[in-house]
Design a protein around this motif. Structure first.
Motif, PDB file in Angstrom:
ATOM      1  N   VAL A  10       0.855  -1.186   0.000  1.00 25.91           N
ATOM      2  CA  VAL A  10       0.000   0.000   0.000  1.00 25.91           C
ATOM      3  C   VAL A  10       0.892   1.237   0.000  1.00 25.91           C
ATOM      4  O   VAL A  10       1.596   1.510   0.970  1.00 25.91           O
ATOM      5  CB  VAL A  10      -0.935   0.007   1.223  1.00 25.91           C
ATOM      6  N   GLY A  11       0.904   1.958  -1.115  1.00 22.91           N
ATOM      7  CA  GLY A  11       1.719   3.164  -1.233  1.00 22.91           C
ATOM      8  C   GLY A  11       2.893   2.963  -2.159  1.00 22.91           C
ATOM      9  O   GLY A  11       3.727   2.080  -1.936  1.00 22.91           O
ATOM     10  N   ALA A  12       2.955   3.783  -3.226  1.00 24.81           N
ATOM     11  CA  ALA A  12       3.989   3.622  -4.255  1.00 24.81           C
ATOM     12  C   ALA A  12       5.051   4.702  -4.172  1.00 24.81           C
ATOM     13  O   ALA A  12       5.498   5.225  -5.187  1.00 24.81           O
ATOM     14  CB  ALA A  12       3.352   3.604  -5.650  1.00 24.81           C
ATOM     15  N   GLY A  13       5.451   5.041  -2.940  1.00 27.16           N
ATOM     16  CA  GLY A  13       6.619   5.892  -2.776  1.00 27.16           C
ATOM     17  C   GLY A  13       7.888   5.076  -2.945  1.00 27.16           C
ATOM     18  O   GLY A  13       7.864   3.927  -3.396  1.00 27.16           O
ATOM     19  N   GLY A  27       9.776 -14.186  -5.292  1.00 27.74           N
ATOM     20  CA  GLY A  27       8.770 -15.122  -5.766  1.00 27.74           C
ATOM     21  C   GLY A  27       7.352 -14.823  -5.341  1.00 27.74           C
ATOM     22  O   GLY A  27       6.441 -15.620  -5.601  1.00 27.74           O
ATOM     23  N   TRP A  28       7.125 -13.664  -4.721  1.00 29.72           N
ATOM     24  CA  TRP A  28       5.774 -13.289  -4.335  1.00 29.72           C
ATOM     25  C   TRP A  28       5.005 -12.768  -5.548  1.00 29.72           C
ATOM     26  O   TRP A  28       5.565 -12.135  -6.434  1.00 29.72           O
ATOM     27  CB  TRP A  28       5.814 -12.199  -3.266  1.00 29.72           C
ATOM     28  N   GLN A  29       3.701 -13.003  -5.540  1.00 30.26           N
ATOM     29  CA  GLN A  29       2.803 -12.328  -6.469  1.00 30.26           C
ATOM     30  C   GLN A  29       2.459 -10.987  -5.814  1.00 30.26           C
ATOM     31  O   GLN A  29       1.776 -10.933  -4.790  1.00 30.26           O
ATOM     32  CB  GLN A  29       1.530 -13.138  -6.699  1.00 30.26           C
ATOM     33  N   VAL A  30       2.949  -9.899  -6.382  1.00 33.43           N
ATOM     34  CA  VAL A  30       2.859  -8.585  -5.747  1.00 33.43           C
ATOM     35  C   VAL A  30       1.816  -7.722  -6.452  1.00 33.43           C
ATOM     36  O   VAL A  30       1.768  -7.665  -7.687  1.00 33.43           O
ATOM     37  CB  VAL A  30       4.225  -7.862  -5.769  1.00 33.43           C
ATOM     38  N   THR A  31       1.002  -7.055  -5.646  1.00 31.28           N
ATOM     39  CA  THR A  31       0.108  -6.006  -6.125  1.00 31.28           C
ATOM     40  C   THR A  31       0.442  -4.737  -5.351  1.00 31.28           C
ATOM     41  O   THR A  31       0.475  -4.758  -4.115  1.00 31.28           O
ATOM     42  CB  THR A  31      -1.370  -6.368  -5.894  1.00 31.28           C
ATOM     43  N   LEU A  32       0.716  -3.647  -6.065  1.00 31.84           N
ATOM     44  CA  LEU A  32       1.052  -2.377  -5.428  1.00 31.84           C
ATOM     45  C   LEU A  32      -0.092  -1.409  -5.676  1.00 31.84           C
ATOM     46  O   LEU A  32      -0.440  -1.110  -6.829  1.00 31.84           O
ATOM     47  CB  LEU A  32       2.370  -1.837  -5.985  1.00 31.84           C
ATOM     48  N   LEU A  33      -0.683  -0.893  -4.604  1.00 30.68           N
ATOM     49  CA  LEU A  33      -1.855  -0.023  -4.676  1.00 30.68           C
ATOM     50  C   LEU A  33      -1.476   1.397  -4.273  1.00 30.68           C
ATOM     51  O   LEU A  33      -0.929   1.613  -3.185  1.00 30.68           O
ATOM     52  CB  LEU A  33      -2.956  -0.555  -3.758  1.00 30.68           C
ATOM     53  N   GLU A  34      -1.761   2.352  -5.135  1.00 29.03           N
ATOM     54  CA  GLU A  34      -1.397   3.747  -4.907  1.00 29.03           C
ATOM     55  C   GLU A  34      -2.641   4.635  -5.023  1.00 29.03           C
ATOM     56  O   GLU A  34      -3.395   4.550  -5.995  1.00 29.03           O
ATOM     57  CB  GLU A  34      -0.338   4.198  -5.920  1.00 29.03           C
ATOM     58  N   VAL A 122       1.470  -2.447 -10.583  1.00 32.98           N
ATOM     59  CA  VAL A 122       1.084  -1.170  -9.981  1.00 32.98           C
ATOM     60  C   VAL A 122      -0.330  -0.794 -10.415  1.00 32.98           C
ATOM     61  O   VAL A 122      -0.648  -0.764 -11.607  1.00 32.98           O
ATOM     62  CB  VAL A 122       2.065  -0.055 -10.380  1.00 32.98           C
ATOM     63  N   ARG A 123      -1.171  -0.510  -9.439  1.00 31.23           N
ATOM     64  CA  ARG A 123      -2.520   0.008  -9.698  1.00 31.23           C
ATOM     65  C   ARG A 123      -2.638   1.374  -9.043  1.00 31.23           C
ATOM     66  O   ARG A 123      -2.406   1.514  -7.838  1.00 31.23           O
ATOM     67  CB  ARG A 123      -3.585  -0.931  -9.137  1.00 31.23           C
ATOM     68  N   THR A 124      -2.955   2.390  -9.813  1.00 34.38           N
ATOM     69  CA  THR A 124      -3.090   3.752  -9.293  1.00 34.38           C
ATOM     70  C   THR A 124      -4.564   4.137  -9.181  1.00 34.38           C
ATOM     71  O   THR A 124      -5.443   3.464  -9.716  1.00 34.38           O
ATOM     72  CB  THR A 124      -2.356   4.743 -10.205  1.00 34.38           C
ATOM     73  N   GLY A 125      -4.795   5.251  -8.469  1.00 34.47           N
ATOM     74  CA  GLY A 125      -6.164   5.704  -8.257  1.00 34.47           C
ATOM     75  C   GLY A 125      -6.962   4.758  -7.385  1.00 34.47           C
ATOM     76  O   GLY A 125      -8.180   4.623  -7.554  1.00 34.47           O
ATOM     77  N   VAL A 126      -6.294   4.113  -6.434  1.00 33.52           N
ATOM     78  CA  VAL A 126      -6.921   3.083  -5.601  1.00 33.52           C
ATOM     79  C   VAL A 126      -6.646   3.387  -4.130  1.00 33.52           C
ATOM     80  O   VAL A 126      -5.511   3.684  -3.746  1.00 33.52           O
ATOM     81  CB  VAL A 126      -6.375   1.680  -5.942  1.00 33.52           C
ATOM     82  N   THR A 127      -7.672   3.309  -3.320  1.00 33.44           N
ATOM     83  CA  THR A 127      -7.530   3.445  -1.872  1.00 33.44           C
ATOM     84  C   THR A 127      -7.659   2.077  -1.220  1.00 33.44           C
ATOM     85  O   THR A 127      -8.585   1.327  -1.526  1.00 33.44           O
ATOM     86  CB  THR A 127      -8.608   4.382  -1.299  1.00 33.44           C
ATOM     87  N   ALA A 128      -6.711   1.746  -0.346  1.00 34.96           N
ATOM     88  CA  ALA A 128      -6.718   0.443   0.329  1.00 34.96           C
ATOM     89  C   ALA A 128      -6.769   0.646   1.833  1.00 34.96           C
ATOM     90  O   ALA A 128      -5.993   1.431   2.390  1.00 34.96           O
ATOM     91  CB  ALA A 128      -5.474  -0.357  -0.055  1.00 34.96           C
ATOM     92  N   THR A 129      -7.679  -0.059   2.488  1.00 32.57           N
ATOM     93  CA  THR A 129      -7.844   0.030   3.942  1.00 32.57           C
ATOM     94  C   THR A 129      -7.730  -1.357   4.539  1.00 32.57           C
ATOM     95  O   THR A 129      -8.443  -2.295   4.122  1.00 32.57           O
ATOM     96  CB  THR A 129      -9.217   0.619   4.299  1.00 32.57           C
ATOM     97  N   VAL A 130      -6.832  -1.518   5.506  1.00 34.70           N
ATOM     98  CA  VAL A 130      -6.694  -2.800   6.202  1.00 34.70           C
ATOM     99  C   VAL A 130      -7.868  -2.962   7.155  1.00 34.70           C
ATOM    100  O   VAL A 130      -8.083  -2.133   8.042  1.00 34.70           O
ATOM    101  CB  VAL A 130      -5.365  -2.878   6.962  1.00 34.70           C
ATOM    102  N   THR A 131      -8.640  -4.016   6.975  1.00 34.71           N
ATOM    103  CA  THR A 131      -9.781  -4.282   7.852  1.00 34.71           C
ATOM    104  C   THR A 131      -9.506  -5.398   8.848  1.00 34.71           C
ATOM    105  O   THR A 131     -10.181  -5.500   9.868  1.00 34.71           O
ATOM    106  CB  THR A 131     -11.023  -4.640   7.015  1.00 34.71           C
ATOM    107  N   ASP A 132      -8.522  -6.245   8.545  1.00 35.73           N
ATOM    108  CA  ASP A 132      -8.133  -7.327   9.457  1.00 35.73           C
ATOM    109  C   ASP A 132      -6.662  -7.634   9.194  1.00 35.73           C
ATOM    110  O   ASP A 132      -6.306  -8.027   8.087  1.00 35.73           O
ATOM    111  CB  ASP A 132      -8.991  -8.564   9.210  1.00 35.73           C
ATOM    112  N   PRO A 133      -5.782  -7.447  10.192  1.00 41.02           N
ATOM    113  CA  PRO A 133      -4.357  -7.701   9.951  1.00 41.02           C
ATOM    114  C   PRO A 133      -4.009  -9.176   9.806  1.00 41.02           C
ATOM    115  O   PRO A 133      -2.895  -9.498   9.385  1.00 41.02           O
ATOM    116  CB  PRO A 133      -3.678  -7.095  11.176  1.00 41.02           C
TER     117      PRO A 133
END
Length: 409
Positions: A10-13, A27-34, A122-133
């Protein structure tokens, strides 16, 4: 299987991008949300010290950064009238810490990092909120919302990396009792401008409650930064260029020439906040915090971005390959590695920041005399303040490189 080994960043800085690259290589399947609509960097220049360059060696990008080094001669610390208080030689710094200090535009570093990621990560224009750690027995859960939509989609991940900045919503979710960021008492400005006609040596100049730095970039431009004591939320009554001229317009060369070339609309001004109260941990469940979300610091040591890069590589080291990931053990090891180190650097940055922002005339005079006296013993003493910071090495050996061919993976 795709969901089972998924890491969501979460966050593409700088820290988030580095983490995405490092985890992808593990080897992770990574999704980056910005949240932002694109990756156009909010910022001007960034200084990458040898510690961050060695971290980038782990993901194969260190040499690409070193090629952008522009500081070849001497530099140092000055007073507003131009008197040198201390001289620092680029070769002495490189010899002491194992590499050069590299100044580059953030856009350049973002390009280097994104070039190492597969298409679609990388996916932009997306808000991500952790609801359960999550925990060792269940995945973490996030709600992901596209810009302009009222509803979100729930996703699961084996690992969540929160690189969502100093105002991190994730940090607030994981540690709601933490006091959060605190205003340092100073505001900052940053610009990138064409180089002035007359040459100059890189420098940082300390005045009374004010600071200015001028640093060359490889492409011929200059990265300049400034700080001054100011109330929180203050702004110039006219424009920020006029404010900089009032504060620094009569300082030594090249400050007036740099200011003359500044476009008022391209000046970045931000109040300086930091996290002087350390978090109890940099993780909870399957969620890890890194960069400013974990340990925002004053810019007085130039280590904010460097520590985020270190975080990312150390986190990937402990996360290992996706099938071997055990969150409780791996993220506890990440916290154990990073929390003590970054807490110490946050505190050193705060002390140095307080020193640079001294305003009382006797204190400013005493500071100048002390810096000048130390510098008489050679650049080694001035550089000693970065011992334990710039000489850091990652927990795994980097791949062999032209910079240091003796190192093996």
């Amino acid at each position: 299987m795709e969901q089972q080994h998924r890491a969501v960043v979460v966050g593409a800085g700088i820290g988030g991008l580095t983490a995405a690259v490092a985890l992808h290589l593990r080897g992770w399947q990574v999704t980056l949300l910005e949240r932002a609509a694109d990756l156009a960097p909010v910022g001007a220049g960034i200084a990458l010290a040898p510690n961050a360059q060695r971290a980038l060696d782990v993901i194969g990008l260190g040499d690409r950064v070193r090629e952008l080094s522009a500081w070849q001669g001497d530099g140092g610390m000055r007073t507003p009238d131009g008197r040198w208080l201390a001289r620092t030689d680029a070769k002495a710094a490189a010899a002491r810490f194992g590499g050069p200090l590299v100044l580059l535009h953030r856009a350049t570093l973002v390009d280097i990092l994104t070039s190492a990621l597969p298409e679609g990560v990388v996916r932009t224009g997306v808000t991500a909120t952790v609801t359960d750690p999550g925990d060792d027995h269940r995945p973490a859960r996030l709600t992901v919302s596209e810009a302009g939509t009222a509803t979100g989609t729930d996703i699961e991940a084996e690992l969540v990396v929160a690189a969502d900045g100093i105002r991190s919503a994730t940090r607030g979710t994981l540690f709601p009792d933490h006091p959060g960021p605190r205003y340092s008492g100073s505001t900052s400005w940053r610009v990138v401008v064409p180089a002035p006609g007359r040459p100059f040596a890189p420098h940082e100049t300390w005045g009374a409650g004010r600071l200015w730095g001028s640093q060359p970039l490889k492409d011929g431009r200059v990265y300049a930064y400034a700080m001054a004591v100011a109330p929180a939320g203050a702004h110039a009554p006219d424009d920020e260029k006029s404010e900089l001229l009032r504060l620094f317009g009569d300082w030594h060369h090249p400050v007036p020439e740099i200011l003359a070339g500044v476009d008022p609309d391209r000046i970045l001004r931000h109040d300086v906040h930091h996290l002087p109260d350390p978090l109890p941990a940099f993780h909870r469940g399957r969620v890890a915090l890194l960069g400013d979300a974990a340990h925002a610091m004053m810019p007085s040591l130039g280590q904010g971005g460097n520590q985020a890069v270190e975080d990312a590589v150390v986190l990937a080291h402990h996360a290992r390959s996706a099938p071997d990931f055990t969150p409780g053990r791996a993220l506890a090891a990440y916290t154990a590695d990073r929390l003590p180190r970054t807490t110490g650097i946050v505190r050193r940055a705060a002390r140095t920041g307080a020193l640079t922002m001294l305003s009382a005339r006797p204190a400013v005079a005493l500071r100048a005399a002390a810096v000048s006296a130390v510098s008489r013993f050679g650049p080694g003493l001035a550089l000693r303040g970065f011992d334990g910071i710039c000489d850091w090495r990652p927990p795994v050996d980097p791949a062999p490189s032209a910079h240091d061919p003796s190192r093996v993976s």
